[in-house]
Design an enzyme around this catalytic site. Structure first.
Site, short mmCIF file in Angstrom:
data_model
loop_
_atom_site.label_atom_id
_atom_site.label_comp_id
_atom_site.label_asym_id
_atom_site.label_seq_id
_atom_site.Cartn_x
_atom_site.Cartn_y
_atom_site.Cartn_z
N ASP A 1 0.32 -1.28 -0.01
CA ASP A 1 0.39 0.52 0.20
C ASP A 1 1.14 1.27 0.47
O ASP A 1 1.21 2.11 -1.09
CB ASP A 1 -0.45 -0.08 1.50
CG ASP A 1 -2.17 0.95 1.74
OD1 ASP A 1 -1.72 1.51 0.61
OD2 ASP A 1 -2.15 1.10 2.53
N ASP B 1 -7.23 -9.04 4.74
CA ASP B 1 -8.47 -9.03 6.07
C ASP B 1 -8.60 -7.71 6.66
O ASP B 1 -8.20 -6.14 6.08
CB ASP B 1 -7.95 -9.56 7.00
CG ASP B 1 -6.67 -8.55 7.91
OD1 ASP B 1 -5.84 -7.96 7.25
OD2 ASP B 1 -7.03 -8.13 9.27
N ARG C 1 -10.22 -13.01 5.76
CA ARG C 1 -8.59 -14.00 4.71
C ARG C 1 -8.90 -14.99 3.93
O ARG C 1 -8.65 -15.84 3.36
CB ARG C 1 -7.77 -14.21 5.81
CG ARG C 1 -7.26 -12.79 6.79
CD ARG C 1 -6.18 -13.05 7.64
NE ARG C 1 -5.62 -12.39 8.18
CZ ARG C 1 -4.58 -11.71 9.04
NH1 ARG C 1 -4.57 -11.00 7.72
NH2 ARG C 1 -4.67 -10.39 9.31
#
Ligand code: IMP
Ligand code: MG
Length: 183
Positions: A107, A163, A169
């Site tokens: 990210d 998650d 998950r």
């Protein structure tokens, strides 16, 4: 768990389990070619990378070793905490080893750029990154994964190891989480 079991928690399905397996297969071929004649130590980043590691390693037409690290990145929400800490270190001495870090998503790139530096200081022969997903912000960080499954938009995604508050998950697919779930 399949997307159909989730009612309307997802805005869309980004990648189906079939698409994920196909892409991992392609990445495995590339990795096998690049590491020909070299020992390969794959380092999975717990807990999100468990699924990617399981399927990417099994798609390899060659031997590899696996080890795991746990580092804190996100708290429990959808925003990066900026704090990086080793929760579980490697069991393997990586001196002189070819290390391939396996992760599910980059990210901000904060976690992995820190990890690459940390592992780099232990005298490995090489350190590279394989990630299934990459978000746009990562492009402005000094972290350059050698293997990227897909670049995705800046949305919060779940499934296949990813998650939200430790859930989703075990979803087989990867999908965009509906804002009503976290707002
Ligand atoms: P970074 O340091 O910002 O690159 O954080 C990477 C970590 O944040 C990943 O390993 C995930 O655990 C988590 N993360 C980032 N984006 C998402 C997302 O869209 N869904 C779920 N987890 C995410
Ligand atoms: Mg992770």
């Amino acid at each position: 768990m399949d997307s159909a079991h989730l009612e309307n928690d997802l805005v869309n399905v980004l990648f189906t389990q079939e698409q994920i397996q196909e892409r991992l297969g392609e990445m495995a071929q590339q990795i096998a070619a690049d590491y020909e004649g070299k020992d390969l130590l794959m380092v999975g980043v717990l807990r999100g990378a468990v699924m990617v590691m399981a399927d990417l390693s099994r798609a390899l037409p060659r031997h590899c070793e696996m080890d795991w690290m746990a580092i804190s990145s996100y708290g429990s929400g959808t925003k990066s905490s900026g704090v990086v800490r080793i929760l579980k270190d490697l069991d393997t001495d990586i001196t002189g080893r070819h290390v391939l870090i396996v992760d599910e998503i980059i990210d901000t790139g904060l976690t992995l750029s820190w990890l690459v530096n940390s592992l780099g200081s232990r005298g490995p022969a090489s350190v590279e990154i394989a990630t299934l997903l990459r978000k746009p912000e990562a492009l402005s960080m000094p972290v350059e994964p050698k293997y990227v499954g897909w670049d995705i938009p800046n949305e919060f995604v779940v499934g296949y190891g990813l998650d939200y508050h430790e859930k989703y998950r075990n979803l087989r697919d990867i999908g965009t989480l509906a804002p009503h779930v976290y707002s």
